[in-house]
Design a protein around this motif. Structure first.
Motif, PDB file in Angstrom:
ATOM      1  N   ARG A  31     -35.206  36.110  -1.162  1.00  0.00           N
ATOM      2  CA  ARG A  31     -36.386  36.031  -0.319  1.00  0.00           C
ATOM      3  C   ARG A  31     -37.628  36.478  -1.075  1.00  0.00           C
ATOM      4  NH1 ARG A  31     -37.145  38.822   5.663  1.00  0.00           N
ATOM      5  NH2 ARG A  31     -39.173  37.911   6.108  1.00  0.00           N
ATOM      6  N   GLY A  32     -37.446  37.415  -2.002  1.00  0.00           N
ATOM      7  CA  GLY A  32     -38.579  37.895  -2.784  1.00  0.00           C
ATOM      8  C   GLY A  32     -39.185  36.834  -3.668  1.00  0.00           C
ATOM      9  N   PHE A  33     -38.429  35.784  -3.927  1.00  0.00           N
ATOM     10  CA  PHE A  33     -38.925  34.707  -4.779  1.00  0.00           C
ATOM     11  C   PHE A  33     -39.287  33.464  -3.980  1.00  0.00           C
ATOM     12  CE2 PHE A  33     -36.799  37.371  -7.819  1.00  0.00           C
ATOM     13  CZ  PHE A  33     -37.618  37.303  -8.921  1.00  0.00           C
ATOM     14  N   MET A  34     -39.159  33.533  -2.652  1.00  0.00           N
ATOM     15  CA  MET A  34     -39.444  32.358  -1.833  1.00  0.00           C
ATOM     16  C   MET A  34     -40.607  32.644  -0.891  1.00  0.00           C
ATOM     17  SD  MET A  34     -37.224  30.001  -2.591  1.00  0.00           S
ATOM     18  CE  MET A  34     -37.269  28.940  -1.161  1.00  0.00           C
ATOM     19  N   LYS A  35     -41.536  31.695  -0.783  1.00  0.00           N
ATOM     20  CA  LYS A  35     -42.598  31.829   0.208  1.00  0.00           C
ATOM     21  C   LYS A  35     -43.142  30.443   0.498  1.00  0.00           C
ATOM     22  CE  LYS A  35     -47.042  33.934   1.280  1.00  0.00           C
ATOM     23  NZ  LYS A  35     -46.643  34.387   2.604  1.00  0.00           N
ATOM     24  N   GLY A  36     -43.083  30.060   1.763  1.00  0.00           N
ATOM     25  CA  GLY A  36     -43.678  28.800   2.168  1.00  0.00           C
ATOM     26  C   GLY A  36     -43.099  27.587   1.479  1.00  0.00           C
ATOM     27  N   GLY A  37     -41.829  27.624   1.126  1.00  0.00           N
ATOM     28  CA  GLY A  37     -41.224  26.466   0.491  1.00  0.00           C
ATOM     29  C   GLY A  37     -41.488  26.404  -0.998  1.00  0.00           C
ATOM     30  N   ALA A  38     -42.146  27.425  -1.569  1.00  0.00           N
ATOM     31  CA  ALA A  38     -42.423  27.414  -2.999  1.00  0.00           C
ATOM     32  C   ALA A  38     -41.805  28.654  -3.628  1.00  0.00           C
ATOM     33  CB  ALA A  38     -43.924  27.385  -3.239  1.00  0.00           C
ATOM     34  N   LEU A  39     -41.533  28.585  -4.920  1.00  0.00           N
ATOM     35  CA  LEU A  39     -40.914  29.691  -5.623  1.00  0.00           C
ATOM     36  C   LEU A  39     -41.972  30.502  -6.347  1.00  0.00           C
ATOM     37  CD1 LEU A  39     -37.990  27.545  -6.776  1.00  0.00           C
ATOM     38  CD2 LEU A  39     -37.670  29.750  -5.684  1.00  0.00           C
ATOM     39  N   ALA A  40     -41.933  31.822  -6.188  1.00  0.00           N
ATOM     40  CA  ALA A  40     -42.937  32.669  -6.820  1.00  0.00           C
ATOM     41  C   ALA A  40     -42.292  33.620  -7.810  1.00  0.00           C
ATOM     42  CB  ALA A  40     -43.679  33.476  -5.747  1.00  0.00           C
ATOM     43  N   LEU A  41     -42.907  33.765  -8.969  1.00  0.00           N
ATOM     44  CA  LEU A  41     -42.503  34.768  -9.942  1.00  0.00           C
ATOM     45  C   LEU A  41     -43.452  35.930  -9.757  1.00  0.00           C
ATOM     46  CD1 LEU A  41     -42.152  32.490 -13.063  1.00  0.00           C
ATOM     47  CD2 LEU A  41     -40.554  32.869 -11.207  1.00  0.00           C
ATOM     48  N   VAL A  42     -42.919  37.090  -9.452  1.00  0.00           N
ATOM     49  CA  VAL A  42     -43.782  38.182  -9.064  1.00  0.00           C
ATOM     50  C   VAL A  42     -43.884  39.204 -10.183  1.00  0.00           C
ATOM     51  CG1 VAL A  42     -44.205  39.960  -7.342  1.00  0.00           C
ATOM     52  CG2 VAL A  42     -43.081  37.846  -6.678  1.00  0.00           C
ATOM     53  N   GLY A  43     -45.133  39.562 -10.566  1.00  0.00           N
ATOM     54  CA  GLY A  43     -45.324  40.564 -11.600  1.00  0.00           C
ATOM     55  C   GLY A  43     -46.615  41.314 -11.345  1.00  0.00           C
ATOM     56  N   THR A  44     -47.176  41.954 -12.413  1.00  0.00           N
ATOM     57  CA  THR A  44     -48.355  42.783 -12.128  1.00  0.00           C
ATOM     58  C   THR A  44     -49.476  42.830 -13.157  1.00  0.00           C
ATOM     59  OG1 THR A  44     -47.212  44.628 -13.077  1.00  0.00           O
ATOM     60  CG2 THR A  44     -47.111  44.439 -10.713  1.00  0.00           C
ATOM     61  N   ARG A  66     -51.791  30.462   0.537  1.00  0.00           N
ATOM     62  CA  ARG A  66     -51.705  29.443   1.589  1.00  0.00           C
ATOM     63  C   ARG A  66     -52.063  28.059   1.042  1.00  0.00           C
ATOM     64  NH1 ARG A  66     -50.585  26.656   5.571  1.00  0.00           N
ATOM     65  NH2 ARG A  66     -51.468  26.863   7.671  1.00  0.00           N
ATOM     66  N   THR A  67     -53.020  27.986   0.162  1.00  0.00           N
ATOM     67  CA  THR A  67     -53.493  26.722  -0.406  1.00  0.00           C
ATOM     68  C   THR A  67     -52.380  25.929  -1.068  1.00  0.00           C
ATOM     69  OG1 THR A  67     -55.610  27.796  -0.827  1.00  0.00           O
ATOM     70  CG2 THR A  67     -55.233  25.704  -1.926  1.00  0.00           C
ATOM     71  N   LEU A  68     -51.414  26.631  -1.673  1.00  0.00           N
ATOM     72  CA  LEU A  68     -50.365  25.973  -2.452  1.00  0.00           C
ATOM     73  C   LEU A  68     -49.001  25.988  -1.774  1.00  0.00           C
ATOM     74  CD1 LEU A  68     -51.129  26.862  -6.187  1.00  0.00           C
ATOM     75  CD2 LEU A  68     -50.919  24.571  -5.180  1.00  0.00           C
ATOM     76  N   GLU A  69     -48.924  26.471  -0.541  1.00  0.00           N
ATOM     77  CA  GLU A  69     -47.649  26.425   0.167  1.00  0.00           C
ATOM     78  C   GLU A  69     -47.300  24.981   0.520  1.00  0.00           C
ATOM     79  OE1 GLU A  69     -47.811  28.880   3.593  1.00  0.00           O
ATOM     80  OE2 GLU A  69     -47.774  30.758   2.483  1.00  0.00           O
ATOM     81  N   GLY A  70     -46.006  24.659   0.428  1.00  0.00           N
ATOM     82  CA  GLY A  70     -45.594  23.314   0.789  1.00  0.00           C
ATOM     83  C   GLY A  70     -44.410  22.815  -0.001  1.00  0.00           C
ATOM     84  N   LYS A  71     -44.213  21.508   0.024  1.00  0.00           N
ATOM     85  CA  LYS A  71     -43.021  20.894  -0.563  1.00  0.00           C
ATOM     86  C   LYS A  71     -43.004  20.943  -2.085  1.00  0.00           C
ATOM     87  CE  LYS A  71     -42.501  17.619   3.273  1.00  0.00           C
ATOM     88  NZ  LYS A  71     -42.524  16.177   3.664  1.00  0.00           N
ATOM     89  N   VAL A  72     -44.161  20.881  -2.702  1.00  0.00           N
ATOM     90  CA  VAL A  72     -44.222  20.900  -4.164  1.00  0.00           C
ATOM     91  C   VAL A  72     -44.029  22.330  -4.656  1.00  0.00           C
ATOM     92  CG1 VAL A  72     -45.700  20.518  -6.167  1.00  0.00           C
ATOM     93  CG2 VAL A  72     -45.730  18.889  -4.273  1.00  0.00           C
ATOM     94  N   PRO A  73     -43.038  22.579  -5.495  1.00  0.00           N
ATOM     95  CA  PRO A  73     -42.815  23.946  -5.984  1.00  0.00           C
ATOM     96  C   PRO A  73     -44.036  24.464  -6.741  1.00  0.00           C
ATOM     97  CG  PRO A  73     -40.931  22.549  -6.474  1.00  0.00           C
ATOM     98  CD  PRO A  73     -42.020  21.641  -6.001  1.00  0.00           C
ATOM     99  N   ALA A  74     -44.405  25.707  -6.469  1.00  0.00           N
ATOM    100  CA  ALA A  74     -45.528  26.343  -7.153  1.00  0.00           C
ATOM    101  C   ALA A  74     -45.066  27.696  -7.676  1.00  0.00           C
ATOM    102  CB  ALA A  74     -46.700  26.514  -6.194  1.00  0.00           C
ATOM    103  N   ILE A  75     -45.680  28.150  -8.733  1.00  0.00           N
ATOM    104  CA  ILE A  75     -45.316  29.422  -9.351  1.00  0.00           C
ATOM    105  C   ILE A  75     -46.480  30.384  -9.245  1.00  0.00           C
ATOM    106  CG2 ILE A  75     -44.616  30.575 -11.480  1.00  0.00           C
ATOM    107  CD1 ILE A  75     -43.438  27.949 -12.420  1.00  0.00           C
ATOM    108  N   ALA A  76     -46.230  31.597  -8.757  1.00  0.00           N
ATOM    109  CA  ALA A  76     -47.241  32.646  -8.731  1.00  0.00           C
ATOM    110  C   ALA A  76     -47.000  33.576  -9.908  1.00  0.00           C
ATOM    111  CB  ALA A  76     -47.177  33.423  -7.414  1.00  0.00           C
TER     112      ALA A  76
END
Length: 414
Positions: free
Chosen positions: A6-19, A170-180
């Motif tokens: 869940r920490g890597f999922m948000k709004g249908g896109a995958l996020a890499l979380v760092g600092t 929010r701008t990039l949430e959706g079907k197309v995978p996005a990386i944070a």
């Protein structure tokens, strides 16, 4: 640190979380198969000024007498503005933008904004990021839909959509995978004294042990991106000669966008934001709170542009904020939530050095609800043209449903 799916999922896109910072010398392997925009090297950067920036003190209508009557202590004096066309001038803290304007790379659209009149930061940001003003049920963001509307050719890059931050906006949430991406140093590997980070190890362990189809399908692209980043030297990126980014979070974010784009990793869309625009008190005039924000904002963007060098020819950068500020200053030397604002478009293909759109005027009887600059350019017309001409997103009804944005409505700044 516990890492969960869940920490890597948000709004249908995958996020890499760092600092903190994206690595430097990213692998320069060109993807064998790209989407259309990536194959054409076109890139769209979207910057959100969170907090409602005061467009009237950013691009100053210094020939409007009522501007000075309504802002007796915070107005930018005529001899302080950086003149653009004899009517409008830039705030003096935005000197870094003047060469971009003079060189024909920067277009300015005053009186732009949302047709929805909410004065809620939360709602207005949501409406602008979803691209559906007044509709709260929209499940995805306009930029993600713009990528969906693009005609694909081959397999997209894992870096196709990138956000600078801890999570997918929010701008990039959706079907197309996005990386944070916030701190890819957390994903560095051994070498030069660096050790594999606990976060990176946890992510790889989670991936290896999981049978989740998402992680081993779309998620594989994200994991491949992590491996590509880990294979690079994360600490030694050098901007182009003479480029100095502001030593701020925003400046660092734009430096990271430039790093990713110059690495030929297939980035098509990048998003970042900058806060601190909610100037209810002590806004200042040519100096002060707003001026400090504008210095960071303009110098960061100018550094990014210079850093991109010849590759800037293929970049379009658009700025936006949820709404503007009241035309009149308030009793505490600030401004309150307003309506219309100003948008900037910067790019190699932009027909800049010009003010676009219709100016509504600041006479009292012309103000929205008797207090704000009136919107004459729907923000979706600006974003729609940028997405259409940069990403090749031809289905604008998909991108901005119900808006009736079409090429015939474009301002033709590209």
């Amino acid at each position: 640190m516990e890492i969960t799916r869940r920490g890597f999922m948000k709004g249908g896109a995958l996020a890499l979380v760092g600092t903190s910072a994206i690595p430097g010398f990213l692998t320069r392997s060109v993807m064998a198969e790209m989407t259309t925009a990536a194959a054409n090297k076109k890139k769209l950067v979207v910057l959100f000024q969170r907090g409602a920036a005061d467009g009237l003190n950013i691009v100053v209508p210094y020939r409007e007498q009522n501007y000075y009557a309504m802002r007796p202590t915070i107005a930018i004096k005529p001899n302080e503005v950086i003149d653009l066309d004899g009517f409008f001038g830039l705030h003096p803290a935005m000197a870094a933008f003047k060469p971009l304007y003079d060189q024909g790379h920067l277009a300015i659209i005053p009186a732009a904004g949302s047709p929805d009149t909410t004065r809620s930061h939360f709602d207005a940001q949501d409406y602008m990021e979803s691209g559906t003003p007044g509709v709260k049920s929209t499940p995805d963001g306009w930029l993600n839909r713009a990528l969906q509307a693009e005609l694909l050719r081959g397999k997209p890059s894992a870096f196709r959509a990138v956000a600078l931050g801890a999570e997918i906006p929010r701008t990039l949430e959706g079907k197309v995978p996005a990386i944070a991406l916030d701190n890819v140093l957390d994903f560095s590997v051994g070498g030069r004294g660096l050790q594999t980070s606990p976060m990176s190890n946890a992510f790889q362990s989670m991936y290896d042990q999981s049978s989740d189809a998402v992680l081993h399908g779309t998620g594989q692209e994200t994991f491949e991106a992590v491996k590509m980043l880990k294979a690079t030297d994360p600490a030694h990126y050098q901007p182009a000669a003479g480029v100095v980014y502001p030593k701020t979070q925003f400046g660092n974010s734009l430096k990271q966008v430039a790093q990713l784009m110059k690495a030929n990793l297939g980035v098509e869309a990048a998003f970042s934001d900058i806060g601190g625009w909610d100037t209810h008190q002590n806004q200042g005039d040519a100096n002060g709170q707003l001026a400090n924000r504008l210095t960071d904002f303009s110098e960061g963007i100018a550094a990014f542009w210079k850093d991109m060098g010849d590759e800037a020819e293929n970049v379009t950068l658009v700025t936006m904020s949820e709404f503007g500020r009241t035309a009149r200053q308030n009793g505490t030397g600030g401004t309150d939530h307003g309506h219309a604002n100003v948008m900037f478009v910067l790019g190699g293909q932009v027909k800049g050095g010009k003010i676009y759109g219709k100016w509504p005027g600041l006479d009292n009887d012309l103000l929205n609800e008797g207090r704000d600059l009136t919107v004459t350019t729907d923000f979706r017309r600006v974003l729609g043209e940028a997405a259409y001409k940069t990403l090749g997103a031809k289905n604008l009804e998909l991108v901005f449903p119900g808006s009736q944005v079409a090429p015939r409505e474009f301002l033709n700044f590209i």
